[in-house]
Design a protein around this motif. Structure first.
Motif, PDB file in Angstrom:
ATOM      1  N   GLU A   1       7.342  14.408   5.617  1.00 44.94           N
ATOM      2  CA  GLU A   1       7.630  12.904   5.220  1.00 44.94           C
ATOM      3  C   GLU A   1       8.347  13.099   3.989  1.00 44.94           C
ATOM      4  O   GLU A   1       8.151  12.294   2.977  1.00 44.94           O
TER       5      GLU A   1
ATOM      6  N   SER B   1       3.666  17.661  11.077  1.00 45.22           N
ATOM      7  CA  SER B   1       2.896  16.360  10.563  1.00 45.22           C
ATOM      8  C   SER B   1       1.532  16.353  10.839  1.00 45.22           C
ATOM      9  O   SER B   1       0.681  15.435  10.211  1.00 45.22           O
TER      10      SER B   1
ATOM     11  N   ASN C   1       0.746  -1.245  -0.022  1.00 40.11           N
ATOM     12  CA  ASN C   1      -0.182  -0.124  -0.013  1.00 40.11           C
ATOM     13  C   ASN C   1       0.940   1.260   0.055  1.00 40.11           C
ATOM     14  O   ASN C   1       2.069   1.232   0.151  1.00 40.11           O
ATOM     15  N   GLN C   2       0.164   2.476   0.035  1.00 42.10           N
ATOM     16  CA  GLN C   2       0.829   3.815  -0.150  1.00 42.10           C
ATOM     17  C   GLN C   2       1.933   3.953   1.081  1.00 42.10           C
ATOM     18  O   GLN C   2       2.930   4.586   0.926  1.00 42.10           O
ATOM     19  N   THR C   3       1.230   3.701   2.116  1.00 39.82           N
ATOM     20  CA  THR C   3       1.886   3.733   3.505  1.00 39.82           C
ATOM     21  C   THR C   3       3.367   3.018   3.446  1.00 39.82           C
ATOM     22  O   THR C   3       4.548   3.517   3.899  1.00 39.82           O
ATOM     23  N   GLY C   4       3.352   1.624   3.049  1.00 37.92           N
ATOM     24  CA  GLY C   4       4.325   0.677   3.008  1.00 37.92           C
ATOM     25  C   GLY C   4       5.249   1.339   2.206  1.00 37.92           C
ATOM     26  O   GLY C   4       6.701   1.320   2.227  1.00 37.92           O
ATOM     27  N   ARG C   5       5.094   1.798   0.863  1.00 37.09           N
ATOM     28  CA  ARG C   5       5.916   2.301  -0.208  1.00 37.09           C
ATOM     29  C   ARG C   5       6.735   3.505   0.306  1.00 37.09           C
ATOM     30  O   ARG C   5       7.747   3.942   0.246  1.00 37.09           O
ATOM     31  N   THR C   6       5.783   4.482   1.053  1.00 37.73           N
ATOM     32  CA  THR C   6       6.316   5.595   1.650  1.00 37.73           C
ATOM     33  C   THR C   6       7.448   5.155   2.589  1.00 37.73           C
ATOM     34  O   THR C   6       8.718   5.870   2.691  1.00 37.73           O
ATOM     35  N   ILE C   7       7.256   4.505   3.586  1.00 32.13           N
ATOM     36  CA  ILE C   7       8.049   3.884   4.600  1.00 32.13           C
ATOM     37  C   ILE C   7       9.476   3.279   3.886  1.00 32.13           C
ATOM     38  O   ILE C   7      10.671   3.544   4.335  1.00 32.13           O
TER      39      ILE C   7
END
Length: 169
Positions: free
Chosen positions: A141, A72, A2-8
């Motif tokens: 971020e 944030s 997901n998007q959060t995982g890619r960002t991390i």
């Protein structure tokens, strides 16, 4: 993913590359300075860094963590928070510089040591100013910008130090 995982994953990989690069450049600087300055010169640099590390805690005043958290939570307030932080940091630098100058009057250091301490103070001020923007970017971020800035700053520092050493300064 997901998007959060890619960002991390993106932020972690950028930080990892930045850390390895800056460590390598720092190693070059340490070897070079130790070789050409000798024990007395390295001691002056460490003394100056120690004095200004104490003052940097005063200048930061917990603002980096505060900026990151507040930005944030509400990215729309970033400009105002960064502006206030920069102004406050400037005044805290002036107070810190005054304290260091008073200390130097009583410490009895050699003129060259005093010059190293003063130059280090200006470098710490620039570093603290950059840390303000770094904290804001972390809140947004946008780790790739902080990592790129760290690499560019370390490259600049490395080349300036090499140049000064080669010119016998």
């Amino acid at each position: 993913m997901n998007q959060t995982g890619r960002t991390i994953a993106k932020n972690a990989s950028v930080l990892f590359i930045s850390q390895i690069t800056t460590w390598g450049l720092s190693l070059v600087i340490i070897i070079l300075l130790s070789r050409y300055l000798g024990a007395a010169g390295v001691g002056q640099i460490h003394l100056a860094n120690s004095i200004w590390a104490i003052m940097a805690m005063v200048m930061e005043f917990g603002m980096n963590t505060h900026l990151t958290k507040e930005i944030s939570r509400d990215p729309g307030r970033a400009n105002k928070l960064v502006s206030v932080s920069l102004v406050l940091r400037f005044f805290l630098f002036l107070v810190s510089a005054l304290v260091v100058l008073i200390y130097l009057q009583f410490a009895g250091y050699a003129p060259q040591t005093v010059a190293v301490i003063i130059v280090t103070g200006f470098a710490v001020f620039l570093s603290e100013t950059g840390a303000t923007y770094g904290a804001a970017l972390k809140g947004l971020e946008r780790m790739e910008y902080t990592s790129l800035a760290e690499i560019v700053a370390r490259l600049f520092t490395t080349f300036v130090i090499i140049g000064l050493v080669l010119l016998k300064y």
